[in-house]
Enzyme design. Sequence first.
Site, PDB file in Angstrom:
ATOM      1  N   CYS A 123       0.834  -1.181   0.000  1.00 20.72           N
ATOM      2  CA  CYS A 123       0.000   0.000   0.000  1.00 20.72           C
ATOM      3  C   CYS A 123       0.872   1.236   0.000  1.00 20.72           C
ATOM      4  CB  CYS A 123      -0.881   0.027   1.243  1.00 20.72           C
ATOM      5  SG  CYS A 123      -2.081  -1.296   1.267  1.00 20.72           S
TER       6      CYS A 123
ATOM      7  N   GLY B 222       0.182  -0.002  -5.208  1.00 22.25           N
ATOM      8  CA  GLY B 222      -1.165  -0.550  -5.100  1.00 22.25           C
ATOM      9  C   GLY B 222      -2.026  -0.069  -6.243  1.00 22.25           C
TER      10      GLY B 222
ATOM     11  N   ASN C 223      -0.622   1.269   6.147  1.00 23.27           N
ATOM     12  CA  ASN C 223       0.197   0.364   5.344  1.00 23.27           C
ATOM     13  C   ASN C 223       0.832  -0.628   6.313  1.00 23.27           C
ATOM     14  OD1 ASN C 223       3.358   0.775   3.519  1.00 23.27           O
ATOM     15  ND2 ASN C 223       1.963  -0.949   3.567  1.00 23.27           N
ATOM     16  N   GLY C 224       0.526  -1.915   6.122  1.00 24.93           N
ATOM     17  CA  GLY C 224       1.098  -2.922   7.014  1.00 24.93           C
ATOM     18  C   GLY C 224       0.127  -4.040   7.267  1.00 24.93           C
TER      19      GLY C 224
ATOM     20  N   TYR D 100      12.690  -4.608  -4.431  1.00 25.13           N
ATOM     21  CA  TYR D 100      11.669  -4.609  -5.465  1.00 25.13           C
ATOM     22  C   TYR D 100      10.595  -3.531  -5.343  1.00 25.13           C
ATOM     23  CZ  TYR D 100       7.609  -6.124  -8.142  1.00 25.13           C
ATOM     24  OH  TYR D 100       6.539  -6.152  -8.984  1.00 25.13           O
TER      25      TYR D 100
END
Lengths: 475, 475, 475, 475
Positions: free
Chosen positions: B6, B32, B111-112, B252
């Site tokens: 995210c 995302g 985010n997580g 990445y």
Amino acid sequence: MLKEECGIMGVLGAKEASNLVYLGLYALQHRGQEACGIVSLNRDEKSLKYYDHKGFGLVSDVINRSAIDSLKGDLALGHVRYSTQGGKLLQNTQPFVFKTPAHGPIGIAHNGNLTNANDIKADLEKKGSIFTTTSDSEVFIHLLARSQKQSLEEKIKDMMGIVRGAYSLVLIAENKMYAIRDRHGFRPLVIGKKDESWVVASESCALDLIDACFVRDVEPGEVVCFKRGEISSFFAKKKLEKRSFCSFEPIYFSRPDSLVDNQSVYQLRRKMGEILAQESHVDADIVFAIPDSGVPVAIGYAEQSKLPMELALVRNHYVGRTFIEPTQQIRDFGVKLKLNPVSHLIKDKRVIIIDDSLVRGTTSIKIMRMIRQAGAKEIHFRLGCPPITHSCYYGVATPKRKNLLAAQKNTHEIKRILEADSLAFLSQEGLQQALSDVKKQSFCYACFNGSYEEPIFTQISKEATDPYGPGVFAC
Amino acid sequence: MLKEECGIMGVLGAKEASNLVYLGLYALQHRGQEACGIVSLNRDEKSLKYYDHKGFGLVSDVINRSAIDSLKGDLALGHVRYSTQGGKLLQNTQPFVFKTPAHGPIGIAHNGNLTNANDIKADLEKKGSIFTTTSDSEVFIHLLARSQKQSLEEKIKDMMGIVRGAYSLVLIAENKMYAIRDRHGFRPLVIGKKDESWVVASESCALDLIDACFVRDVEPGEVVCFKRGEISSFFAKKKLEKRSFCSFEPIYFSRPDSLVDNQSVYQLRRKMGEILAQESHVDADIVFAIPDSGVPVAIGYAEQSKLPMELALVRNHYVGRTFIEPTQQIRDFGVKLKLNPVSHLIKDKRVIIIDDSLVRGTTSIKIMRMIRQAGAKEIHFRLGCPPITHSCYYGVATPKRKNLLAAQKNTHEIKRILEADSLAFLSQEGLQQALSDVKKQSFCYACFNGSYEEPIFTQISKEATDPYGPGVFAC
Amino acid sequence: MLKEECGIMGVLGAKEASNLVYLGLYALQHRGQEACGIVSLNRDEKSLKYYDHKGFGLVSDVINRSAIDSLKGDLALGHVRYSTQGGKLLQNTQPFVFKTPAHGPIGIAHNGNLTNANDIKADLEKKGSIFTTTSDSEVFIHLLARSQKQSLEEKIKDMMGIVRGAYSLVLIAENKMYAIRDRHGFRPLVIGKKDESWVVASESCALDLIDACFVRDVEPGEVVCFKRGEISSFFAKKKLEKRSFCSFEPIYFSRPDSLVDNQSVYQLRRKMGEILAQESHVDADIVFAIPDSGVPVAIGYAEQSKLPMELALVRNHYVGRTFIEPTQQIRDFGVKLKLNPVSHLIKDKRVIIIDDSLVRGTTSIKIMRMIRQAGAKEIHFRLGCPPITHSCYYGVATPKRKNLLAAQKNTHEIKRILEADSLAFLSQEGLQQALSDVKKQSFCYACFNGSYEEPIFTQISKEATDPYGPGVFAC
Amino acid sequence: MLKEECGIMGVLGAKEASNLVYLGLYALQHRGQEACGIVSLNRDEKSLKYYDHKGFGLVSDVINRSAIDSLKGDLALGHVRYSTQGGKLLQNTQPFVFKTPAHGPIGIAHNGNLTNANDIKADLEKKGSIFTTTSDSEVFIHLLARSQKQSLEEKIKDMMGIVRGAYSLVLIAENKMYAIRDRHGFRPLVIGKKDESWVVASESCALDLIDACFVRDVEPGEVVCFKRGEISSFFAKKKLEKRSFCSFEPIYFSRPDSLVDNQSVYQLRRKMGEILAQESHVDADIVFAIPDSGVPVAIGYAEQSKLPMELALVRNHYVGRTFIEPTQQIRDFGVKLKLNPVSHLIKDKRVIIIDDSLVRGTTSIKIMRMIRQAGAKEIHFRLGCPPITHSCYYGVATPKRKNLLAAQKNTHEIKRILEADSLAFLSQEGLQQALSDVKKQSFCYACFNGSYEEPIFTQISKEATDPYGPGVFAC
């Protein structure tokens, strides 16, 4: 950037013809993102029916599963286009279909630009023809309909006797497909074969995607007729000595994995980079391209000059069509949406930036400024082709001459405008040398030197002689 | 490919806050692509109102001019997401907003992945809380609403005392913005400044686009509170000795032009390539990457091994979400839609192919086969990170372990499966060495070695011990 | 026109429950055109799942074949609504669903208006409940979730002990359906049976459409529980002596083909017309109604007064929601879009125009003027109910009192405002007499006489005593 | 029900011409619900430009504010249509526009059906004309384009010399509007005036809505030319003795508030009812109509027979296009969606049901059954026009003769099929008598007696002589 023109894909004799055409258009998407369409022919019970599906936007947006399912038959034709004479009207979207008493529905797709379309149109309207699009390409249809010849082949000959300019054309009718190129061979058109079916496409990369093998180019002036299992061909007029294949195809339009007469476009661009490095060497720390078209040129340049090549500009893959810009100023906003520099690579470095070509220069100015902002010590700008000084009348959308930066300013002035530390174009000789590997071809360099092979008619001719005349749009 | 998770973007104190957030989300789109949303707060006349706009799809599709215009106020918060625990439901799309009697509307973006969300949820439901989404992130809201503390800061402390796992969190309420990271610092969160306004974002590339300057990272365990002109901060608990920043961010997820603690991601990847070349040199003719994430690794590799780097795989820029595949077989269809080889570069050559990482291996198999088809004499496959053998519970969507190729097979077996002539991964030591330039950081390598810093609760813990348990999805 | 409120339809034990609910909503469409939704419950394999589909607009626009197919299970609940306290938000659209640890998903649909909703809401928010809609009806959900009782029946009792005001309520949970009415019985709710399945609906016309037979009304204060094959019932509190069924149901809301306690609404209206003719006879040439609700009243009036009844106002069946009015003046534009007079019937005639009721009078003024324009010699306006002088707090959307024409002006003044030659309302006694055929019922006449059976709380009570207070919207 | 055909509306000389046309189409919506369009002409700076907007669906769905705004100019033309020869293609939607070198863009809208269209089309195609629609009406365009006459008036004369059949036609070109009717005057076309602007419309109800006054009918064979402030007229051929105005206009198509030659359609229908009662009296308890078109007939019938008229069938106002029928049987489902009986009125009664006409009889069967189910003791079915035994070739969409119930069965058989206790049609003499008030008119009764005034050509003629030939669709 010069706007790409149009892409064509036709398939005859395959069970899933429209699906293959769809995939071909998808591979040719870079040739036109404004609109697309597919037409197919199918012999139902007793009658021959056509099906079509068209729309504005990318192939993946316009064409869906139910469209493919509705496009019945083993003969299909597709078209992607950038823009036409006629502006944004759905009825201008190709392929065109028209119904004839003699041959049933005929589908037609055109890549190119006619130079005498206005004259033909005015003449036909006086005789009672009704034009329903504002596209030049409709002229083909009316000429075929008006021809009093019996066979479609002869009607095509009649038509080719009247039209002038650039055209790669594919026609589908009854159970046949015709692939046609003008005598100069301005625009590309290749023949492929997939099992028992025939394929024609603007570029060989469309053949790759569907696992078809490359057979050969359609020759300038040739009419190739495909039937189930058969292929025949004739020339409507005497062949010309000189071919005039668009040099911008290898420079920019064609995909790097396509072939120009069996030569890889990637390799041709790499070669341009090598020669450019020989012609305009400069001492620097790194070489990088403006992605993506400049990259093969940069690789050639870096290798020849023994400098490290980096990807110092990161491209945003999610760039859409329109953006909502805030009122408050953001530096080089438009460019930043697409490209962001990797500052660590640039800071305090002497950099060589490679681009494929220079058109208006507006984006280049912003990129130069962004690179300077990122801390470059010296910026050397190198272009993979000669200065573009003339408009194209053969199917490439070029801006007005007064908007072509190199038509208005010399190299020194451009360097100053772009605030580069040095600037160099590939010379015309260098370009010719790079393209000399394409043995059988000769190229059109009109946009670099104004030497037009084919006369320009009526209004268009006025524009051609007026350096500030309007640009020409095409398909 | 591991799915990205995210992205968050918040702006306080700017006249066009929602427009800036929109641009930030656009720069964070790679984190995302499934859904996105923006919430803003505005003090109209006497009351504080919120505005929100959400939808499925890319930022450029979901958010238009009229949405931006409707998102009034100088305090705005946005979110892009890949996928969540809760599947495809619009109500799961963040930021969430909830109204409180004490503080008015509160917006929150996460985010997580929490590791004890199920336990907390079960407990709250028993007490009469009604959950309206299936997203873990809703737990934050209910904990804040249930806290009987007076100030929002103290409610946040209460909440942080209960939740466990990975979270980078941004809250907007009244005229304040809060940026919060869990004690391990699993997921990124950076602070920027644009003139008088504060910005928080998942990556620094979002700051670049809007001309904001990078200030610093939010520290693990830190709660940073922004008010007009002010910034203050506290820690809810004692700081941990060890940080656990996700190593997949530099490998990445992060854009190459982003920074990880002031180090360029591009340079870190280039370094991985160099070390990879040292560790697993092989004699070959050319090096090329699977675009795009592998390219910086390939550049490092090529330089170190003194081999020419080419772009031998051409990426189609118009790849959409779904494709209509014909029934008749097309070789390696799915891959070909995205990538086409430049055959002239590959034919009869010994090639080294570089990819960033290996997850399921299904795409890699097809690419190997396509390269072989293009005539490569030898294929040497090199990966820019170690074998991925464990699932992530801290916010990265990983497949089940049984679908992680390297969790099931050793290097030799993988080589055979991929039909490569040789195969090598970057070693874990090599990866640590490449990341050692990031001085202040230490990293989480759990997906490579299964050493989880944070305990996993309830059902999740069962999955963690079951090698064939379901993968974990997150945001 | 008073705005209609809401319609409910529930089906238990039918294979195509959601399809039947859809048809029922379609028959109840006149009760609410703003939004609609359906929720169903289905026991898949081991777990109980819910499905829902909601949207703005008419049933036929919102719900399509694929929606019906997705609404699995033999237990379904639907709702059409006009408007709510909360304005136009999709999350306000009913039925609401919430998930409970004890009973799984519960669906709920409400017709009515709570008089103490604000007080309950404030109290629950203080304790940590998060309200996600702005609809009163959400209060039911939170009260059920907060109740610490074991069985759903007992939780319902708890809830009914707290809420005050008007509610006809249907709940679906596990394998049961509950039909509930408040102690006064303000709003309708009928029970039907179709083969082995149970049906509850706001009006009997919904039973007709799906071939279900009418069983009986749900009694005021009753909770009816349906299970496959079983029906049981209890009362949460002691029954009240006096029923207060909304008199506007027979006057205007209910469809003429519906029943009120076994009496045909059409016949009740016809009776109102007859009594109106007795009360306020006048000599004239023709009688006609303002279509459509006035027609049965006009038929009764014409018969009683021995005057010919004509359809002198032609209704346009294609009236949509919004119209594009030209800037240049068109006489009585808004009315003309809907109604056009048959001038030949009106010219030089003494006409009696019948309408069901008079609310703001704005449309009536335009109709009077249009009839005068068409050449009527005398216009006698007759209303099928008494003057509306008070707002409704029990589920009917009434304008503010200052906008109720009869609350502001006496009959003589209204006659002058409407430019009628005579004006008469049905007397309250006349109305009671017309409704006296409904033996078992007694009615609420609060909008005619201000005698409210149920106390009004908090803000709402302020409005009730303020003659210029805001109108109340409801569902 | 016979399908209605098309409606036309044109306005010249009004500032908001397209808005007025839009309102006119809205009033004419009952004449065609499938598609609609508006074209306008505007003189910008130096050139004459046209604007158009078309789509499938109702006027209120297709045309919005921005469409109206884009339709610039004081000369506009609109069309609503039911169906055409050519099926559902957007290009068949009228008005058509075509561009001519001599007159600029010409807009054209047609109501009717040509009987020699196929012959003309075949002839023109041989000469090279390309037809782009499958609509008969395109023939007009090509004939105008092909005419070598100078003035548009003379071109119109040429065109009228060739086409045969039914046409009411409106043309806009340059700054003029032309209203044209065929020599028989099959289809209606009226002239109105609003302040300084001229209006033409299919029915007078369209004039009422925009406050225009009725001037007169366009005469059979007449070409009326409107210019700003002027009106002139000519006849292309000698006038015919006999007019053939479609008798189905007063029976069913026209709105009851429209005029046929100054006679109110409502009154004509009421008269049909009176004569029907005289012709086929029966003793009964109540009279009611199948709404809505049968109601004026029923009022006439009830008055004449001294029986009470009720609205015993309640029409659902929210009937949409498609419905989702459950698999399980619902009695008379399709009819019930539209109509529900008021059972109290019908139970144990002898009822007379009035409908305007009988076409296929499929719906009538279901209604009879539903009434019987509601408890009627006797059912007497009465039709407001004679048996329909022949197809129409002049613009009304009639089913194949084999599907016209009265073409296949006699009255006695039909009574049995419908399970009625008695059945009677209005006699042809009765119909003529009812229409005799329209002094200046004579009517076409071909669908009742097969006496066609205008010959039918080519394929169509085959169908005419084949009692089982396909029905004819028209606009």
